[in-house]
Design a protein around this motif. Structure first.
Motif, PDB file in Angstrom:
ATOM      1  N   VAL A 326     -11.341   8.082   3.086  1.00  0.00           N
ATOM      2  CA  VAL A 326     -10.600   7.263   4.058  1.00  0.00           C
ATOM      3  C   VAL A 326      -9.234   6.887   3.500  1.00  0.00           C
ATOM      4  N   TRP A 327      -9.216   6.570   2.210  1.00  0.00           N
ATOM      5  CA  TRP A 327      -7.944   6.216   1.562  1.00  0.00           C
ATOM      6  C   TRP A 327      -6.966   7.388   1.688  1.00  0.00           C
ATOM      7  N   ALA A 328      -7.448   8.599   1.330  1.00  0.00           N
ATOM      8  CA  ALA A 328      -6.561   9.766   1.314  1.00  0.00           C
ATOM      9  C   ALA A 328      -6.096  10.107   2.731  1.00  0.00           C
ATOM     10  N   VAL A 329      -7.033  10.111   3.685  1.00  0.00           N
ATOM     11  CA  VAL A 329      -6.665  10.500   5.055  1.00  0.00           C
ATOM     12  C   VAL A 329      -5.677   9.502   5.660  1.00  0.00           C
ATOM     13  N   THR A 330      -5.980   8.206   5.495  1.00  0.00           N
ATOM     14  CA  THR A 330      -5.088   7.217   6.124  1.00  0.00           C
ATOM     15  C   THR A 330      -3.729   7.191   5.441  1.00  0.00           C
ATOM     16  N   LYS A 331      -3.720   7.458   4.132  1.00  0.00           N
ATOM     17  CA  LYS A 331      -2.425   7.469   3.418  1.00  0.00           C
ATOM     18  C   LYS A 331      -1.544   8.614   3.926  1.00  0.00           C
ATOM     19  N   VAL A 332      -2.178   9.732   4.316  1.00  0.00           N
ATOM     20  CA  VAL A 332      -1.400  10.883   4.810  1.00  0.00           C
ATOM     21  C   VAL A 332      -0.945  10.622   6.247  1.00  0.00           C
ATOM     22  N   LEU A 333      -1.879  10.169   7.083  1.00  0.00           N
ATOM     23  CA  LEU A 333      -1.547  10.017   8.504  1.00  0.00           C
ATOM     24  C   LEU A 333      -0.640   8.806   8.771  1.00  0.00           C
ATOM     25  N   PRO A 335       1.067   6.506   6.283  1.00  0.00           N
ATOM     26  CA  PRO A 335       1.323   6.046   4.906  1.00  0.00           C
ATOM     27  C   PRO A 335       1.467   4.522   4.873  1.00  0.00           C
ATOM     28  N   TRP A 336       0.510   3.881   4.221  1.00  0.00           N
ATOM     29  CA  TRP A 336       0.538   2.413   4.219  1.00  0.00           C
ATOM     30  C   TRP A 336       0.831   1.877   2.829  1.00  0.00           C
ATOM     31  N   LYS A 337       1.420   0.704   2.851  1.00  0.00           N
ATOM     32  CA  LYS A 337       1.824   0.109   1.581  1.00  0.00           C
ATOM     33  C   LYS A 337       1.565  -1.390   1.672  1.00  0.00           C
ATOM     34  N   ILE A 338       1.067  -1.954   0.588  1.00  0.00           N
ATOM     35  CA  ILE A 338       0.871  -3.412   0.578  1.00  0.00           C
ATOM     36  C   ILE A 338       1.932  -4.028  -0.326  1.00  0.00           C
ATOM     37  N   GLU A 339       2.776  -4.857   0.252  1.00  0.00           N
ATOM     38  CA  GLU A 339       3.801  -5.525  -0.567  1.00  0.00           C
ATOM     39  C   GLU A 339       3.175  -6.745  -1.253  1.00  0.00           C
ATOM     40  N   ASP A 340       3.714  -7.044  -2.429  1.00  0.00           N
ATOM     41  CA  ASP A 340       3.179  -8.158  -3.250  1.00  0.00           C
ATOM     42  C   ASP A 340       1.680  -7.985  -3.503  1.00  0.00           C
ATOM     43  N   VAL A 341       1.280  -6.735  -3.703  1.00  0.00           N
ATOM     44  CA  VAL A 341      -0.149  -6.427  -3.799  1.00  0.00           C
ATOM     45  C   VAL A 341      -0.800  -7.081  -5.018  1.00  0.00           C
ATOM     46  N   ARG A 342       0.032  -7.401  -6.033  1.00  0.00           N
ATOM     47  CA  ARG A 342      -0.522  -8.051  -7.239  1.00  0.00           C
ATOM     48  C   ARG A 342      -1.259  -9.336  -6.885  1.00  0.00           C
ATOM     49  N   LEU A 343      -0.724 -10.020  -5.853  1.00  0.00           N
ATOM     50  CA  LEU A 343      -1.360 -11.282  -5.454  1.00  0.00           C
ATOM     51  C   LEU A 343      -2.810 -11.039  -5.031  1.00  0.00           C
ATOM     52  N   LEU A 344      -3.062  -9.859  -4.498  1.00  0.00           N
ATOM     53  CA  LEU A 344      -4.432  -9.528  -4.083  1.00  0.00           C
ATOM     54  C   LEU A 344      -5.264  -9.013  -5.247  1.00  0.00           C
ATOM     55  N   ARG A 345      -4.628  -8.170  -6.046  1.00  0.00           N
ATOM     56  CA  ARG A 345      -5.413  -7.467  -7.065  1.00  0.00           C
ATOM     57  C   ARG A 345      -5.647  -8.277  -8.338  1.00  0.00           C
ATOM     58  N   ASP A 346      -4.757  -9.219  -8.634  1.00  0.00           N
ATOM     59  CA  ASP A 346      -4.833  -9.871  -9.945  1.00  0.00           C
ATOM     60  C   ASP A 346      -5.659 -11.150  -9.957  1.00  0.00           C
ATOM     61  N   ASP A 347      -6.303 -11.458  -8.845  1.00  0.00           N
ATOM     62  CA  ASP A 347      -7.065 -12.703  -8.783  1.00  0.00           C
ATOM     63  C   ASP A 347      -8.548 -12.344  -8.853  1.00  0.00           C
ATOM     64  N   ALA A 348      -9.235 -12.873  -9.865  1.00  0.00           N
ATOM     65  CA  ALA A 348     -10.647 -12.485 -10.049  1.00  0.00           C
ATOM     66  C   ALA A 348     -11.581 -13.321  -9.181  1.00  0.00           C
ATOM     67  N   LYS A 478      -3.715   8.936  18.717  1.00  0.00           N
ATOM     68  CA  LYS A 478      -3.241   8.260  17.501  1.00  0.00           C
ATOM     69  C   LYS A 478      -1.885   8.854  17.122  1.00  0.00           C
ATOM     70  N   ARG A 479      -0.933   7.978  16.891  1.00  0.00           N
ATOM     71  CA  ARG A 479       0.385   8.461  16.462  1.00  0.00           C
ATOM     72  C   ARG A 479       0.510   8.351  14.957  1.00  0.00           C
ATOM     73  N   PHE A 480       1.379   9.196  14.375  1.00  0.00           N
ATOM     74  CA  PHE A 480       1.698   9.035  12.958  1.00  0.00           C
ATOM     75  C   PHE A 480       2.646   7.844  12.822  1.00  0.00           C
ATOM     76  N   GLY A 481       2.735   7.299  11.652  1.00  0.00           N
ATOM     77  CA  GLY A 481       3.713   6.236  11.462  1.00  0.00           C
ATOM     78  C   GLY A 481       3.403   5.430  10.221  1.00  0.00           C
ATOM     79  N   ARG A 482       4.420   4.794   9.679  1.00  0.00           N
ATOM     80  CA  ARG A 482       4.221   4.025   8.457  1.00  0.00           C
ATOM     81  C   ARG A 482       3.680   2.633   8.804  1.00  0.00           C
ATOM     82  N   VAL A 483       2.837   2.156   7.906  1.00  0.00           N
ATOM     83  CA  VAL A 483       2.203   0.849   8.117  1.00  0.00           C
ATOM     84  C   VAL A 483       2.493  -0.016   6.893  1.00  0.00           C
ATOM     85  N   PHE A 484       2.828  -1.275   7.141  1.00  0.00           N
ATOM     86  CA  PHE A 484       3.154  -2.164   6.020  1.00  0.00           C
ATOM     87  C   PHE A 484       2.288  -3.429   6.062  1.00  0.00           C
ATOM     88  N   CYS A 485       1.834  -3.788   4.877  1.00  0.00           N
ATOM     89  CA  CYS A 485       1.052  -5.011   4.727  1.00  0.00           C
ATOM     90  C   CYS A 485       1.797  -5.910   3.758  1.00  0.00           C
TER      91      CYS A 485
END
Ligand SMILES: Nc1ncnc2c1ncn2[C@@H]1O[C@H](COP(=O)(O)OP(=O)(O)O)[C@@H](O)[C@H]1O
Ligand SMILES: Nc1ccn([C@H]2C[C@H](O)[C@@H](COP(=O)(O)OP(=O)(O)O)O2)c(=O)n1
Length: 531
Positions: A326-333, A335-348, A478-485
């Motif tokens: 799912v990660w690979a397919v959605t990234k191709v169709l 392309p999504w990006k999470i800004e300030d992603v550290r805030l999500l990933r660095d909190d245990a 479904k349309r192609f297009g960039r997605v931002f979080c």
């Protein structure tokens, strides 16, 4: 309520935790006994304790259960009662080495969270407030000077009790030997790489060198009462998360409903107790009835009630493969990006993630990204989705927790609370449905704030833009297009500046959704045209 008691050997953790369990009707979880049981099993089976892999294999296979006897709590490993055997000097000498192995810790922590998943636990050990239950409502770090601790242990070995008899004597040579062993063990426990013995940042330090056991218990009971009064510990019966209009239902405040569950020890490994009251019943039902079967034969409820890392191997393998695809397919169709992603990933910590909802891609982005950073996310899904067994099967493996909207689904609340307490993230779309245009009316479902409040977890806002454009209104294409979080910083209940549980929950709803929309607007400004 979860009470976490950590501290070095002989500081009185077991004595205190036991007394609090009895007095406050909580389940007593002696995590040191679990490491001791694994150590005993290795020694008994002739496994070399310096062999990390061999010891870890024993720990991963071990079935550790707590039970009850006339003398108190019993511990068994792989069906053998080892309550007495785990307290020998030989186990004492080897347990620090065994408990330092990362895989041993991982297996024990998973089991401890399973045992504590229904809440109402007083757990003692070395890493309870820091690792096992980082969201515990009350955290205490007990200390006493080494000489006092060695004296207590020496008296204890000779069958006495320094807690009851201040003048109790022990053999001086024996006491010196115990002191040396204890100092050595403290050093190993505090200096190891994995979860070393250290106070949690928010732990209350209690030096009990000159306190009686009763005085220590009273101090902790006072802390529990203060936590309850502050609203740190939500009472199950007070929470009715969803009504039809999205507002929290009015609290059911019958104090009897929410009295802590009956006294005692964890039973049959599941800590099952007190199914007599509605809230406790929901909890008892919703909590894990032991560990999951290794391959097949688990019910959907088993998946909702257990931590995702405890899912059976085939389910975990399926999820890993599905997440990668799912990660690979959605990234191709898209392309999504999470800004300030550290805030999500660095909190245990377990966090309640709230997000605006625009398409089915929204949960995928968060779940997949965090999956590959070792963080498990449990999306709350409408039970209406579970129309067929196939969907329920897939959703349960993906870690979703179903909620019956329009009802006070206490079971879902307890499950979300347990997940947060275990350190998993819970993902909620408070808008309830996909919002396809800015003029679509939105009703915010406030249950998320109550769930977070019950688990004493922070709420983290996240926004998404661009995903709405994938399936324009009125089409199925479904349309192609960039997605931002964009991720925002966690919002703590203590930072809201309001008092009172209900007020805090209401304020949290407002603040969290304001931040979600502020993040969304920032994204729209940064990426013109994306909605
Ligand atoms: N505050 C205290 N003062 C004196 N003795 C104590 C106190 N708390 C506990 N003890 C005694 O010290 C011994 C070790 O306590 P225990 O609870 O087993 O410690 P831990 O679990 O931290 O290793 C027990 O015999 C207990 O009765
Ligand atoms: N949560 C825990 C509990 C115990 N341990 C380890 C460290 C301790 O030396 C051993 C034995 O713990 P236990 O609490 O039974 O030891 P004491 O009663 O304090 O002597 O297990 C741990 O690493 N993490």
């Amino acid at each position: 309520m979860i009470v976490a008691i950590d501290g070095p050997a002989g500081s009185g953790k077991s004595t205190t935790a036991h007394a609090i369990a009895d007095r406050c009707n909580l389940t007593f979880l002696d995590t040191g006994a679990m490491y001791r049981a694994v150590t005993w099993r290795c020694l008994d089976a002739g496994v070399d304790v310096s062999d990390d892999d061999a010891v870890s294999a024993v720990a991963e296979r071990a079935r550790i259960e707590f039970g009850k006897s006339a003398d108190g709590q019993t511990v068994s490993i792989d069906g053998r009662d080892v309550t007495r055997q785990i307290r020998t000097p030989e186990v004492d000498r080897n347990v620090s080495v065994v408990s330092a192995y990362p895989r041993v810790r991982e297996a024990m922590v998973a089991r401890q969270r399973e045992l504590g998943s229904a809440g109402d636990v007083v757990a003692e050990g070395r890493d309870i407030g820091t690792v096992v239950f980082p969201n515990a409502e009350v955290k205490v770090f007990l200390t006493a000077d080494a000489a006092a601790r060695a004296h207590r242990r020496a008296v204890q070995r000779e069958g006495g009790d320094a807690g009851c008899d201040a003048g109790a004597k022990a053999d001086a040579a024996e006491e010196q030997q115990i002191l040396r062993d204890l100092v050595r063990r403290d050093k190993l426990d505090s200096s190891r790489k994995e979860s070393p013995l250290k106070p949690a940042a928010d732990a209350h330090m209690i030096d009990n060198s000159a306190l009686t056991p009763e005085q220590v218990v009273q101090q902790i009971v006072d802390l529990m009462e203060a936590a309850r009064a502050k609203g740190g510990a939500a009472k199950a019966g007070e929470v009715a998360p969803f009504d039809k209009g999205g507002e929290p239902l009015s609290p059911k405040t019958d104090g009897n409903e929410v009295a802590p569950a009956k006294a005692g020890v964890a039973k049959n490994g599941a800590g099952e107790k007190d199914a007599g009251r509605p809230a406790a019943k929901a909890a008892a039902k919703s909590k894990a009835a032991g560990r999951m079967r290794a391959f097949a034969g688990n019910t959907f409820d088993d998946y909702y009630d257990h931590g995702m890392k405890e899912f059976p191997l085939p389910a975990r393998a399926l999820l890993a493969v599905a997440a990668a695809i799912v990660w690979a397919v959605t990234k191709v169709l898209w392309p999504w990006k999470i800004e300030d992603v550290r805030l999500l990933r660095d909190d245990a910590r377990g966090r309640m993630i709230v997000m605006n909802h625009t398409s089915m891609l929204d949960p995928v982005v968060i779940v997949c990204d965090l999956y590959f950073h070792g963080i498990r996310v449990r999306p709350i899904s409408k039970s209406e989705f579970n129309k067929t067994n196939l969907v329920s099967w897939l959703f349960s493996r993906a870690g979703t927790i179903p909620v019956k909207r329009g009802t006070a689904d206490l079971k879902a609340v307890r499950r979300a609370q347990a997940a947060l307490t275990r350190g998993e993230c819970v993902l909620v779309f408070p808008e309830g449905t996909r919002i396809k245009s800015d003029d679509q009316p939105v009703t915010i479902h406030g249950g998320f704030a109550l769930m977070a409040q019950m688990a004493k977890a922070p709420v983290q806002p996240v926004a998404i833009v661009g995903a709405r454009d994938i399936t324009p209104k009125g089409t199925h294409w479904k349309r192609f297009g960039r997605v931002f979080c964009k991720a925002g910083a966690c919002i703590e209940f203590s930072d809201l500046g309001v008092r009172g549980r209900k007020q805090q929950a209401l304020r949290m709803e407002e603040v969290a959704m304001e931040r979600v929309y502020a993040l969304r607007d920032e994204l729209r400004r940064e990426h013109p045209g994306k909605m």
